[in-house]
Every structure is written in C-alpha cells, then in structure tokens.
Design a protein around this motif. Structure first.
Motif, PDB file in Angstrom:
ATOM      1  N   GLU A 153     -28.426  37.373 -18.996  1.00 53.95           N
ATOM      2  CA  GLU A 153     -28.322  38.653 -19.697  1.00 53.95           C
ATOM      3  C   GLU A 153     -28.922  39.790 -18.869  1.00 53.95           C
ATOM      4  OE1 GLU A 153     -30.052  40.780 -23.746  1.00 53.95           O
ATOM      5  OE2 GLU A 153     -29.744  38.619 -23.725  1.00 53.95           O
ATOM      6  N   ARG A 179     -25.170  45.840 -25.955  1.00 56.91           N
ATOM      7  CA  ARG A 179     -25.224  45.106 -27.233  1.00 56.91           C
ATOM      8  C   ARG A 179     -23.842  45.054 -27.894  1.00 56.91           C
ATOM      9  NH1 ARG A 179     -30.267  47.811 -28.697  1.00 56.91           N
ATOM     10  NH2 ARG A 179     -29.098  49.095 -30.153  1.00 56.91           N
ATOM     11  N   GLY A 182     -21.321  43.441 -24.521  1.00 57.42           N
ATOM     12  CA  GLY A 182     -21.797  42.257 -23.827  1.00 57.42           C
ATOM     13  C   GLY A 182     -21.388  42.200 -22.365  1.00 57.42           C
ATOM     14  N   ASN A 183     -21.060  40.993 -21.903  1.00 58.10           N
ATOM     15  CA  ASN A 183     -20.748  40.785 -20.490  1.00 58.10           C
ATOM     16  C   ASN A 183     -19.501  41.532 -20.031  1.00 58.10           C
ATOM     17  OD1 ASN A 183     -22.873  39.044 -20.706  1.00 58.10           O
ATOM     18  ND2 ASN A 183     -21.630  37.187 -20.693  1.00 58.10           N
ATOM     19  N   SER A 185     -18.786  44.625 -20.630  1.00 54.03           N
ATOM     20  CA  SER A 185     -19.008  46.070 -20.759  1.00 54.03           C
ATOM     21  C   SER A 185     -18.267  46.870 -19.703  1.00 54.03           C
ATOM     22  CB  SER A 185     -20.509  46.377 -20.682  1.00 54.03           C
ATOM     23  OG  SER A 185     -21.200  45.826 -21.781  1.00 54.03           O
TER      24      SER A 185
END
Length: 752
Positions: A153, A179, A182-183, A185
C-alpha cells in the motif's frame, strides 16, 4: 536573508522532517550528507533543506537542486528548487526508513532485525520476495501478512503521490483519491481525469481539466465536453440552488468554461441524455423523456436536469400527493376539546392564528406552519406535542421531532420539552450501503412527525424524509420562508406553500417581545423593508457605525473579545458568533477567523493545513456531510486534542469525540466567524453582524434578516449605514429554477 545565486546540488539521507505542509508539500528537512559528494564516505555532516516535494519519509535518499542561503535566525540552509527522494540503498538508510513508522507493524526494534537479516537487499526482498520475511527471527505469519500488505500500500500510495503532486493536488486529497480508487488510481485518473471532480470532495473541475490537458486529452474531446455539461449542471445546483437549467443557458455557460464549439457541446449533451445521466423535461410536465427524444433537445423551453435531482423532484411531488390523499393513522382527535384542554393545562390562551394552526395540524395529515421570529411557532409545536402525547394505552400517538442541524434540534428540544434530533441522525446513514437505513422498505417508527427549520431542507433531503415516513404518518412542517433558502438545490418550503395544495397557516402577529426586544422587531422591520430601530442602555440590539473597513474589523474583535464578555457576561469562545456575508476580503470569514484566533487562542498545540492553523481549543465547523463520522455540514465543535506526529485532531461535537485524520482536515474550518449562509438553522446567545460596502454584491434583505434572527440575547450590527440600507432595500431575490410547485398542481397520471 542572504542568498548565493549559484545553483548547487546536495545529496543525503533524510534524518528528520522538521516541518511539512501536507496541502502544498512544502517541507523543512534535516539530511545527513557529505558536502554534495557521495555520502558513503566516513565524514558526514547535517544540513537543512527547504523546498517542496510530493512525498518524503525519514531514511530516504534525497537529491536536491537549489542554492545555499544564510538565514539570520536558522543559519545556513539549502533552498531547493527541486527535490527528488528515492528509496534508500544503504543499510543505515533502510533501517531509518523502516523505523520511521511508514510501515504498519514495523518499529525500530523490528526494523533492526529485518535489516540484519537482509542487509542492503532489504528493499528488494520487500518488493519482490516478501514471503522471505518469515526468515526473520520471531516474526510470525500474521505479522508478516500485515507488513506485506502495508508495504504494498505504501509503495502504491507513493507512486500516486508523485503523480498527483505534479498537478498541484495536495497530499491530503491524494490520500482520499487512493482510498477511493486504490491501486488503480493513476490508471483511472489518466483514463478519465474528470472522475476526480465527481468522486473526490474538494477537487474541482479546473484541477481535473488541467490534468486532462496535461495527459494529452484534446481540447475539444467529447469526454471533456461531456464533463463540462455535467459540471455546469452541478454548479447550477450547488451555487445557484437550481434544479434545472434551460438548454441555451447550459450550453453558453459550459462553453464559457471550456471554449468548445457549441456543436460539440450539443453532441455531448445528447450523449449524456442517452446515457440517462441528464434528463430533458418540458415546461408542461407530461412524462419523462425517453432516449428517442435525445436528438430533439435544441429548445429553449426544455428543462435540463441532473438525473438524481429530476427524480428527487418527481418523487417529492408524488409522496406529498399520496400523503394528502390519506387519513391519519390514529383515531381522530376533537381539536376544539384538545385545545381547550391544553390552554387550561398551560395557563395560556392561543391567539386566533395560532388556534387555526393547531387545529389545522390536528385535522390534516400534511400541514405547514410558517412565519418569522416571535410569532409563536414554538408555542404551537409545544401545544401539538402535548396534545398528541396525551393519548395513552392503545391510543398512544408516537411523536417524532427533528431539524436539519444539531443546533436547531437542540433548540427545538429545549423550547418544547420533547426529544428532537437532526434529520440525518433520524434517518441513520449506513456506510455499507451508502444510503440511509430508513427508507421506503424500512420506514421510521412514528405516528406524527414534526420538522422544524424546513427552509433549510433541499430537494434531495426532502426526498429522503418522505421515503422514510410510515405510510399513515402525519407530517407537520415548520419554517420561515423569508430566511435564506437551502444551501442545496430546490426551494422546497417555498414551493410547497406556493402550490396552495398543502394546508398552510402563515403567522404574522408578533408575541415574543418585551420592553427591550429589538431583535424580533428589527427582523420584522427588515422583512418589511423598513429602517432599523437602534438601541441604547440595556437594549438587545445595537448598530455600530464604521465606514472604514479596518476600523470595523478592530471594532468587531474588541466587541467579541472584551466588551461583550465583560458587559453581558458571555463567553467569547462559546457564546459570541461573528456573521459576515462573504468568505473573502478584510471583513470576510477567513480574515476574521485568522485574527480572532491570534487574539483568543495562541495554544502551542497546533497543526498547519495550507493557510489555516488548527489549535487546541479552537472553535471549528464541519463543511460537508460526513455520514461515516456522523457529523454534518454546519455542525460546530471544539478541538479537544492535537496530535502533531500524526497530524490528526479530536473534535468535540456536543460532547461527542470525533477523530480527524490528516486527509480529513479539509472538511473543517475555523468558525469564530462564519458566513451568514452557514449560520442557517443555528442560534447563538450573541451575534456580531458585519454589513459593509465591501459586501455590496451580497447585500440582500433575506441575508440581513437571516443574520439578525440568529441572535438570541444580543445582536450587534457593525458597518456602514449605506450597506445596511442597501441590504434592506434590495429584495430582488434571485429565483431558483424549480418545478415542485408545478408538479404538485399537475394532476396527470404521469407524475404519479
């Protein structure tokens, strides 16, 4: 400060972060270096580097370009024009990096054990072979799983931070982006940057548009045109309170934002209609448009809606009609006998208008009671509460009371003796479903619902209220249509009254006044377009003439901090509120808050976010509805604790502690002073109202009326006589484009 203009480079390891502004990325860093040479030499020295960077943690290797400066207070520093941070490669750097708290579950002791196990290969192990962490002595599988997840993260978050910082997006907002997406973005932002202004509170269209241009999206791209259409409609709703806009206005305003040919914007609008994110409706409400009509929207008579607002307006009209067509769920009450009973019990005789209001509310399933301050609305609510609550046993009537804000609900409880809560808490938001718990499938429990301050309720909240009501419930709405309308879209209370379909009693006779009761009288003077009465001696209303803005500012501070507390025995932190029409300018809320904070609260426990400093003891206001925290737009709290290390706060709202992480701080603002719009639904022991020539664009009768009616014991107006006169005489209130009244009067089946 002297400065050497020769550009230099410095390399080193970050040993501590002396200061960091998460909003701008500006940082003051202490690094360990060897005069710009390879820092692997034995002789090392510490230097201070100042500048902006996307992300930085202790232990990282830093390379900075800039110049050396001599600060008379802080000594020699390196002023960086660019800073690049990379994951450390040395054993000591890696140890510091892992010990910095960046990875959940790793402290200094465990960091030392991991580095001893893997040495300079530690970062590679964590990136590519993290299952080998099990080789570290005394490290269980559960701990390994926690570290692996946190490491992934952190690495992904860092990439997003570096990407967003390029476009001026703060670290705090980047945390919200991560948030949300997540990955994925970066991929999501590149594919459609305009999702940011739709999904992330606090990121506007201009920021998203800048990113779109930077990643190579054509200026006349259909994606950009469609985003401009949606953004313009949203702006009309958020800033103007409109439920709909005409097609020519929509296209014109969208073109002003993005300078795209009208033809392309027309195609974008048609595409949004086909996707059903935008609804086209006619001036005479007949039926919802189908996608077959998408090509026939070039008509100035057509109304263009955002989908959710369109269906909110329709549902509100439908629900209100349904309630009007039904009978109450309880056995009919003899209004005459009930009122006689209450008057004897209370030792009080209702005035004719109050008598009509109570009778109407008892006999009607749906009713409205409206009027200004001091006309007896609270007395009517108290009478209705007593009458309905008098029923016992099987005939018992369950009365539920609520208001839009916490202060309004508290005032309702104190003045009636019954229990009241905010509408949002009544409906109970469920974060798992992203919706209210109580709705059509799960209605509230109650027989009679009394809602106060209904002028603050927008079309979306009205939809939620009506959806949650039990089918047989009686609804009584109380409010003042002369106050400022709701912040959100719609003019719900005004439209319901204007429709003349809902039983309504308008109260005009003033009861709440004594020998010095100028607050109530002046509120009605303003509403009638009449001059203010000024008080002296022990009055509750004063006007302080200050034509000069700087003098007005000094006068307001002195009154809040010294004169009002000493003369009226009021606490400046909790009892005195400054109200102003605007956020900006000398007499705007932002400048007033800064100076009041400097005067009243210099507590050293503080954190900085952008241009704002939050200190322990500060009075703050929530700026948006946050259902997860159970705090809502306009709620007032006090900062109880400040955690400088984690840049977080604990804020008390009516004694309830709420935690704010660094990424949440943009939802708070200082509230020693606030705009009049933000004060709706609140009442304060004392208010200081700023009314000055510099506010001329905002000066309206309903604005001054709303400000005066916020004061309970004392109102002080500070400013220029010209501005006050201008506000009183300006009654050209901008009409909101809504269709609720028309829908309530439309009997066609399509509206049901």
């Amino acid at each position: 400060m002297s400065e050497n203009n020769n550009t230099s480079q410095i390399n080193g390891t970050v040993t501590s972060i002396l200061f960091r502004n998460e909003e701008t990325g500006f940082s003051v860093l202490r690094i360990e270096s060897q005069n710009g040479k390879s820092f692997f030499g034995k002789q090392k020295e510490e230097n201070v580097v100042i500048g902006s960077c996307a992300a930085v943690w202790v232990g990282e290797e830093l390379q900075a370009q800039g110049t050396w400066v001599d600060d008379p207070v802080r000594g020699r520093q390196f002023k960086a024009t660019s800073i690049t941070c990379i994951t450390p490669h040395s054993v000591e750097g890696i140890r510091r990096y892992l010990s910095s708290g960046i990875i959940k579950g790793i402290g200094p002791v465990l960091a030392d054990r991991i580095v001893k196990a893997f040495g300079e290969d530690t970062i590679n192990i964590l990136d590519n072979f993290s299952d080998r962490l099990c080789e570290v002595p005394k490290l269980g599988r559960k701990k390994v799983a926690q570290i692996r997840a946190s490491w992934r993260e952190q690495r992904q978050m860092r990439e997003v931070m570096i990407f967003t910082q390029t476009y001026g997006i703060s670290v705090a907002k980047t945390a919200k982006i991560f948030r949300t997406y997540g990955n994925d973005s970066i991929a999501i932002i590149k594919a459609d940057p305009y999702r940011l202004c739709r999904d992330i509170w606090g990121i506007g269209f201009l920021t998203a548009d800048n990113i779109a241009m930077s990643v190579g999206l054509p200026k006349d791209s259909p994606l950009r045109a469609r985003a401009a259409i949606l953004h313009t409609l949203q702006t009309e709703a958020d800033d103007g309170g409109h439920c709909w806009t005409s097609e020519p206005d929509l296209l014109l305003h969208a073109q002003e934002k993005v300078d795209i040919p009208i033809e392309i914007l027309c195609e974008a609008l048609k595409a949004e209609v086909e996707e059903k994110r935008v609804i086209v409706d006619g001036p005479k409400i007949i039926k919802a448009q189908s996608t077959e009509n998408a090509a026939d929207i070039l008509d100035s008579q057509k109304r263009i809606y955002l989908r959710d607002i369109y269906f909110c307006e329709r549902q509100v009209a439908k629900k209100l009609k349904t309630i009007l067509s039904e009978t109450p769920n309880f056995k009919k009450i003899d209004a005459v006998k009930a009122i006689e009973w209450w008057e004897k019990k209370a030792g009080f005789t209702l005035a004719p208008a109050q008598l009509r209001a109570v009778t109407m509310a008892i006999n009607s399933k749906l009713s409205i009671i409206t009027g200004g301050p001091g006309v007896g609305k609270t007395t009517i609510i108290r009478a209705l509460l007593d009458i309905f609550s008098a029923r016992k046993g099987d005939a018992k009537i369950n009365v539920v009371m609520a208001a839009p804000t916490g202060r309004a609900a508290k005032r309702m409880s104190e003045s009636t003796g019954g229990e009241a809560q905010t509408i949002h808490r009544l409906l109970k938001y469920n974060p798992q479903t992203n919706d209210f718990t109580f709705n059509e499938e799960n209605p509230l429990d109650g027989d009679v619902f009394i809602f106060d301050e209904m002028s603050m309720v927008d079309i979306r909240l009205m939809r939620d209220i009506l959806n949650a009501l039990p089918p047989k419930a009686t609804l009584i709405m109380v409010g003042d249509t002369d106050q400022l309308p709701s912040v959100g879209p719609g003019n719900v209370l005004g439209d319901m009254i204007a429709s003349e379909k809902i039983p309504c009693t308008k109260l005009t006779e003033i009861f709440r006044q004594d020998s010095s009761g100028l607050i109530v009288r002046n509120a009605h003077h303003v509403n009638a377009g009449e001059r203010l009465e000024t008080g002296n001696g022990n009055s509750d209303f004063y006007f302080v003439t200050c034509n000069d803005s700087d003098k007005a500012l000094k006068s307001a501070i002195e009154l809040m901090v010294k004169r009002i507390p000493s003369h009226f025995n009021l606490d400046p932190l909790s009892d005195v509120q400054i109200l102003t029409p605007m956020r900006k300018n000398t007499l705007g809320a932002e400048n007033l808050n800064r100076i009041i904070q400097e005067t009243l609260n210099n507590n050293p426990e503080a954190i900085v976010r952008g241009s704002m400093t939050f200190r322990k003891g500060d009075r703050v206001m929530q700026l948006r509805n946050n259902y997860d925290k159970d705090v809502y737009n306009g709620d007032i709290g006090f900062i109880e604790k400040v955690y400088t290390d984690s840049r977080s706060l604990i804020v008390l709202f009516d004694g309830r502690a709420v935690e704010y992480q660094s990424s949440d701080l943009d939802e708070l603002t200082l509230s020693y002073a606030t705009t009049i719009h933000k004060s709706q639904g609140s009442e304060y022991p004392a208010v200081i109202v700023m009314v000055h020539n510099q506010h001329y664009m905002m000066l309206q009768r309903n604005l001054l009326y709303t400000a005066i009616t916020r004061g309970k014991k004392l109102v002080m107006v500070i400013g220029s006589p010209w501005a006050v006169t201008k506000a009183i005489e300006t009654n050209t209130v901008k009409e909101r484009r809504t269709a609720l009244s028309e829908r309530l009067n439309d009997d066609s089946k399509a509206q049901s």
